[in-house]
Every structure is written in C-alpha cells, then in structure tokens.
Design an enzyme around this catalytic site. Structure first.
Site, short mmCIF file in Angstrom:
data_model
loop_
_atom_site.label_atom_id
_atom_site.label_comp_id
_atom_site.label_asym_id
_atom_site.label_seq_id
_atom_site.Cartn_x
_atom_site.Cartn_y
_atom_site.Cartn_z
N ASP A 204 0.74 -1.19 -0.12
CA ASP A 204 -0.09 0.04 0.05
C ASP A 204 0.83 1.25 0.11
OD1 ASP A 204 -2.26 1.72 0.56
OD2 ASP A 204 -3.31 -0.15 0.87
N HIS A 279 -2.82 3.02 -4.65
CA HIS A 279 -2.04 2.55 -3.53
C HIS A 279 -0.63 1.90 -3.54
CE1 HIS A 279 -5.77 2.96 -0.95
NE2 HIS A 279 -6.40 2.60 -1.92
N GLU A 344 -9.68 2.58 -5.95
CA GLU A 344 -9.43 3.94 -5.28
C GLU A 344 -8.36 4.79 -6.05
OE1 GLU A 344 -10.98 3.77 -0.83
OE2 GLU A 344 -8.91 3.62 -1.16
#
Length: 774
Positions: A204, A279, A344
């Site tokens: 991440d 990420h 995302e």
C-alpha cells in the site's frame, strides 16, 4: 493384603487402558462447537483419551495432521498418543480416506472404544481434528500441564461440510507491519475456526512488505517511512524524499516460504495482494520512473487522499516491472489466486500524461476508466498465462471486467451482484458487515477505530448471497471474508481485540447452512468459547456484553427516558441512578428508566453475580438552560443537525461517534449561539461540550467567549477561554468551562471561534453537543 491391593486398583487400570468410559453422558447444552456442524447426532456415553490412545493413519500427511492434536495433549496432559499404521484392537482414532465426500467435508464417528474420521482431503481431516479439539474440555488449550482432568468427549456422529468455499480474513500488514510470529498465531486461529483463507495485504502507499530480489529498493526504501505514530493517521504531515525513515519492516522471501508452509500444514491458503495501479506510493518512492511524472516522492506516514501517485499505464516499463514482481510472487505463493487491488485510483495524472493518452488512442479506449480496465485486463492475461487467477476489488468493474477476473465486493454487495450477473466469481466483503476495523462497541470506551459500527450481532447477520440474486448468480458466490485494515491498529494485541470474537461469528456464518443460523444458540456457545479463548491467550473484546443506552426526551413530561440493552438475549442488566455503587444486588433492568433530575446512571451485565464487559456510565445533567429557546448564527450544517435546535440544551450528551445524532456541526465558520433563559436567573458558570477528531477534520475551538444580557438586547462580556492548537492523535471530548462572577442573567450569548490553521484552503469542522449553564 496383595489381593486387596488389586481389588482397589483394578478399576483404575481398566479405566486407563481402555477408552470405553460410559460413566458420563453429555447433554446438548455441553456441545459448544463453533462453527456448529451441518448434521449431528448425540449418543449416550463417551470416549476417553488416555496416554494409551493411538492414531491410525494412512500416510505422512495424515500423520502431520494427527500431530496438530498431539501437540495440544503434549502441553496440556503431558503425554502424546502413538501414531500407528496398523489398527490396534481398541482405543484408537482412525483416519480413513473417502473420495466420495466433497473436498472439505468430513465424517466423525465417536464410539466408546474408537473414533473414525473420514475425509476426501487433508482439509477434511484437519476440520475433524479441530472438532475433536472443541469437544474436549477447554483445558486442552492450556500451555501448561493440567492435572485431574478426564479427557472425555461425547459419543457422537457428525457429518459436516462448509456452505462456502471461501472463508477468509484479510490482514493489512502495510499500514502497520506485523512480525511473522503474529501471522503464525493468526493461522492457528483461522484453522481452529475452520476458516481456509488468509489474504495478506502486502502493498500500500505506506509500506511495501515483501522482498523482491529483482527490485531491492522496494524494501530498502518502500518498506520504511518517517515515524509519525504520535499523530492521528489522517493528520500526519507530508514527508520529503531523503527524510529519516525508521518505521516499517518487511518479510524476506524466506519468511514468506515459512508462512506459506505453516499455513498449508493447517489447511490455509495464503493469497497475496500486490496493489495496482493505485495504493503504490511506496513503490514509486523506490522507483519514481514508474509514475507518470517521474518526480521523487516519499513513503507517506499516514492517510493519502486523493491517491494520485499511481503507476503510469502508458509506459511499457510499468508492465515489465509488474510482471517481474508477479513472477517472484507466483514462485512464493502456491495459491491459484493473486489479488491485485485495483481500487481508489484517482486518474488525474493519466488525463495529463502523454504516454497514457497515447495508450488510449492506440488501444481505442474511451478514456481513463477504460485505461484502468486495459491495465487490469493485461495483468489478468499475464497471470492466466501462468495458471493463476486475478482477484480485484469491485472497482475493476469500471470500464469493463477482464474475462477471467474474480471480484471482491467491498463497497456493499452491488459490485458482487453485478459481477455474478456477468458470470464472474465473487467474494463478498462489504464494509457494512465484515470490516473489522470499525467500532464494535461504545465509541467512548473502545480503542480508536474507523467511525463505522460493526457489532458482533451484525457480523452474524451477514450472508454473502444477496436475496435479489437469481439461481445462476448465487452459484458464482464463492463466499466471504473479514477485512482488518490497520490504519489505527499498530500492535498484535489490538489486532486480536478487533478480530475476536467477531471472527468467531463470521466462521459460523460462512460454514453452516443459512437456515441453521441461530443467534440465541450461538450466543450460548460463544459464552463457553470465551473460556477457551482465555486459555488460548487471545486478547478478545467483551464489547458484546457491554450495555448501551438509547436516550430520548419525552416531549410531554420533559423527562429523559433511557432504554438499556446489550447484544446477548436475556442478559441480566443491573443499573443504579444517583451515582450509587453498582453490584449484583442493584435493580434489574426491565423497562426504560425515566430521569427528570441530574443523575449518573451506571449499568452492566451480570453473570453469576459478577459483571461482564464494561460498565456504562452516563451523566444526565439538568442545567439551567435545559429546554430553553436557542438560536444559531449561522445555522448548523445540513449534514450534522443533531435533534434540531434543542440539541445543545436537551441533557443528552453525544459520544465520540460524530454520526450518533447528538452533534451540531459547522464547517469553517465561527458560531454565535443565543440561549433565552426566559426569566432572570443567577449564573456563575458556562460549559460548551465539543469534540476533536483531527483525522476527520474536526478540531476543538480556539476561543469561546460568553456574553450576558438582562433584556435580550444589550450584551456585556462576562468571560472567555482560549486554547492553542495541539496535535492530537486521539478522538477526544472536552467541556470548555468559563467561570463568571455570580449575576442575574436572562439571555446568554456564546461566540465560538473555529480553528483556521489548516494548510491551503482547508476548513475545520466545529462540533458542539451541549451548552450547560449553571
């Protein structure tokens, strides 16, 4: 005398040498198995484990499974059972391969002199062993020798198999790193609950946690960040490349091999997650050329939003890098599934990037959403060519889903529903029910967590299959899993607290047939399970015992009515008012409690005369402004309206949950509140209840000023209190108090100055719940 000696000891010798012990017959209430078996028949009598009991196995793999139970007896009883290939006459546990059973199914037959286990695979034998373990006295979990215990289990017939093939847990080891020893413990506990999948979130923005030989800087640079652990996760400052990075860690490839081997021994598959295209700031910090801009960045220490530092989808070097990374990952993880994230991604850099725009033109794509689909589709083709299956979060649906991809649906179940309609396998993991980084109890007493609320009973309500699915769609639902994101979880003890007992509930939900779910019976079995978890040294939460209060103002009488409850049915809730001591003899709660004067309420669940869970303490303070007219300038924000104008004078105090319906909120505005006390009263102090949650943009005020009026028109200042800004990593409640000279007052005006020190054009929230006048 010698004859008498044999008479006295002969029964004991028989008992020790033979497992045929019928002096105990078990009741159904003593069967505290979780998850509960699909089919079960309880018979009279029991089987007694002794040091003469033996395993009968058919090969090395079965021998290793037998050792799982033997290791428990070695610690708790001080002896182990022999493992044989030839069956003795009596007192044995026999493994029999039965290929007619389904992959994870098993049959367990316990008679007075023998136990027969049938299964088609090692998983089935492991589950049968875990069932035997839970049938044994809880002391089998002891790590020290226990004396004077009869290791008896009931004579029983069990035919069992799981409802879903995917029963998993995701551990985020990127936001906060956990040593491999904790991973081993987690694997033990998953096996105990008949879970079969450990999903490791290895990559991440805040940390790259797996050694990749071809790209050493991924761990040299990407695995470490500037230590800002004293600050709230979402209020940490930006780091600069080259700053000292001391927080972090990673798993060597040797570590990964050990984890995978240990998991396999316990029937657990380990699914790695290598995030893309977003990420990945930790990777770009190590290799800036992987981004669209190529600019150096640092590994962030906390929350990142929006996520714009993402892999460049236009550069061929990006795909070469990812394919090389995945080749090493594939060699380490035998799991057929590889998770690539896909969630995302903010694509603003793709919109500006010449390489990305060229890719869109050359591939005939409609835009950046289809570019992401191209990205995922290309990685899916690569994984498929190596006999692996790609899994991604439900965002991979955007722009079109790659043909062989599986979807993990986290934004509710809609993504899973859509994927199943298109003929893709899905794993349901909605934030509404299985995000274990959410609170599970009273926000005021629980460790800081994400602001969602997922109590134990809500986990038990979870069903991966959506009612609106047709028969064909339901077949594509592989199962479900819990996700434990670790922004606020920095120790193994806290990780355990967030997992247990919710993981226990999930294990049953994913195992037993839907029509056999029974919250009341599960609650009974869970009470017994807690004793086992104690001996397993698991730091579980007792939040489900804790009492919660729902308070409302009776518009007719003006009294506060307080309803008390907890999660378990038929709990014994005791309470007191007027700040009296709470004990097992305190009044038993039967109906809502009415309060019409200042009082402190205490309440807790009691079992066998002892309190269980936290004690609820609620202060109901009837001050001079209660029920009076209030006006606000400007009006509070439409998103945080509390119970309306009366919110600040209704006695009911808000909690650390800013969605609890008792907060008024203003965004970036100074506030003026006028309270009309209707007649002249003596006033000597004023308090304003506020909240601070810097990660959510909520800040304490920097100044509060009080003004008094005798006629409602002319005001004079009577006091103020100021507070300098302080970094605050916690969620905090505070009453700001202004003491004044005793005087007659008809109206009070309160001016509250909001914090305005956020960088850029950021605006701070101000939250107020009660204004108390004395």
């Amino acid at each position: 005398m010698k004859y008498l000696y044999y008479l006295l000891y002969f029964p004991i010798l028989v008992f020790s040498a033979c497992s045929g012990s019928k002096e105990k017959t078990f009741s159904e209430n003593e069967l505290n198995l979780i998850p509960f078996p699909k089919e079960l028949k309880l018979n009279e009598g029991s089987f007694n484990f002794t040091k003469e009991t033996s395993f009968v196995v058919e090969g090395t793999q079965q021998k290793e499974i037998a050792e799982l139970l033997n290791s428990k007896f070695s610690a708790a009883a001080g002896w182990e059972m022999a493992i044989l290939e030839e069956k003795p006459q009596t007192n044995f546990i026999q493994f029999k391969e039965n290929k007619d059973l389904n992959e994870e199914a098993y049959k367990l037959l316990v008679e007075d002199e023998k136990i027969i286990i049938e299964a088609a695979s090692s998983s089935g034998f492991i589950y049968a062993i875990e069932t035997l373990r839970q049938l044994l006295p809880v002391e089998i979990e002891s790590t020290e020798k226990v004396n004077v215990i009869n290791w008896q289990i009931p004579q029983i017939e069990i035919s069992d198999e799981p409802r879903f093939e995917w029963r998993g847990l995701m551990l985020d080891v990127s936001r906060h790193f956990f040593e491999k020893e904790y991973i081993f413990k987690t694997i033990d506990r998953l096996a105990f609950l008949k879970m079969n999948t450990l999903h490791l979130h290895l990559v991440d923005d805040q940390g790259w946690r797996i050694e990749i030989k071809k790209y050493p800087k991924l761990t040299e640079v990407g695995a470490f960040r500037v230590d800002q652990e004293d600050k709230h996760w979402d209020a940490r400052s930006d780091n600069k490349p080259g700053e000292e990075a001391s927080y972090g860690g990673f798993y060597t490839q040797k570590d990964i091999k050990q984890i995978v081997a240990y998991a396999a021994k316990h029937g657990i598959k380990v699914v790695p997650e290598i995030e893309m295209p977003a990420h990945v700031t930790s990777a770009i910090a190590a290799y800036p050329e992987l981004s669209c801009t190529g600019k150096p960045v640092a590994v962030p220490s906390g929350g990142v939003w929006p996520i714009t530092d993402i892999y460049c989808a236009g550069k061929e070097e990006t795909f070469e890098f990812l394919e090389n990374v995945l080749l090493e990952v594939i060699k380490l993880f035998p799991s057929k599934y590889i998770h690539v994230g896909g969630d995302e991604a903010t694509k603003t850099e793709w919109e500006k990037c010449e390489d990305c725009q060229r890719r869109i033109r050359e591939e005939g794509l409609a835009g950046v959403d289809e570019l992401q689909s191209y990205f995922i589709r290309r990685m899916e083709e690569f994984l498929s060519s190596h006999d692996r299956v790609l899994i991604g979060w439900d965002e991979i649906l955007e722009g079109g889903l790659a043909p062989g991809a599986k979807v993990m649906s986290w934004r509710g179940t809609e993504g899973g529903w859509e994927a199943s309609e298109e003929g893709h396998d899905v794993i349901m993991t909605p934030g509404s029910h299985v995000y274990f980084n959410f609170y599970q109890g009273d926000f005021n007493t629980e460790p800081m967590a994400f602001s969602g609320f997922t109590p134990l009973n809500k986990v038990y309500e979870f069903d991966p299959v959506v009612d609106s699915m047709n028969t064909a769609q339901k077949k594509y639902v592989l199962g479900g899993q819990a996700n434990l994101w670790s922004e606020f979880i920095d120790t193994p003890e806290l990780s355990e607290y967030m997992l247990f007992p919710r993981l226990v509930a999930l294990s049953e939900v994913l195992w037993i047939p839907e029509d056999k779910k029974d919250w009341a019976d599960f609650s009974r079995r869970l009470h017994a399970m807690f004793k086992r978890l104690d001996l397993m040294d698991i730091n579980y939460a007792t939040s489900a015992y804790s009492v919660t209060a729902e308070s409302v103002v009776d518009s007719t009488s003006g009294k506060i009515k307080i309803a008390l409850k907890n999660e378990f049915p038929n709990s014994e809730i005791r309470y007191t008012l007027n700040d009296k001591n709470l004990n097992a003899s305190s009044p038993l709660y039967k109906e809502p409690v009415a309060v019409d004067k200042s009082s402190v309420l205490r309440a807790a669940v009691y079992e066998n005369g002892k309190p269980k869970g936290d004690t609820l303490v609620k202060d109901f303070h009837f001050h001079k402004a209660v029920g009076k007219k209030v006006s606000y300038k400007p009006k509070y924000n439409d998103n945080y309206t509390g119970v309306g104008k009366s919110t600040t004078v209704n006695v009911i105090r808000a909690t650390k949950n800013f969605h609890d319906g008792q907060w008024l909120g203003w965004l970036g505005e100074d506030v003026e509140v006028i309270i009309d006390l209707e007649k002249s009263v003596q006033v000597e102090s004023l308090k304003v209840g506020t909240m601070e949650n810097q990660g959510s943009g909520i800040y304490f005020p920097v100044k509060i000023s009080a003004f008094a009026s005798k006629n409602g028109e002319e005001y004079s200042k009577i006091g103020e209190v100021s507070r300098d800004f302080k970094t605050n990593g916690a969620v905090s409640l505070k009453d700001f108090e202004i003491n004044v000279k005793l005087q007659e007052v008809k109206c009070i005006k309160v001016k509250i100055d909001t914090y305005k020190g956020l960088p850029g054009n950021g605006k701070a929230w101000l939250f107020v719940d009660e204004i108390m006048i004395e």
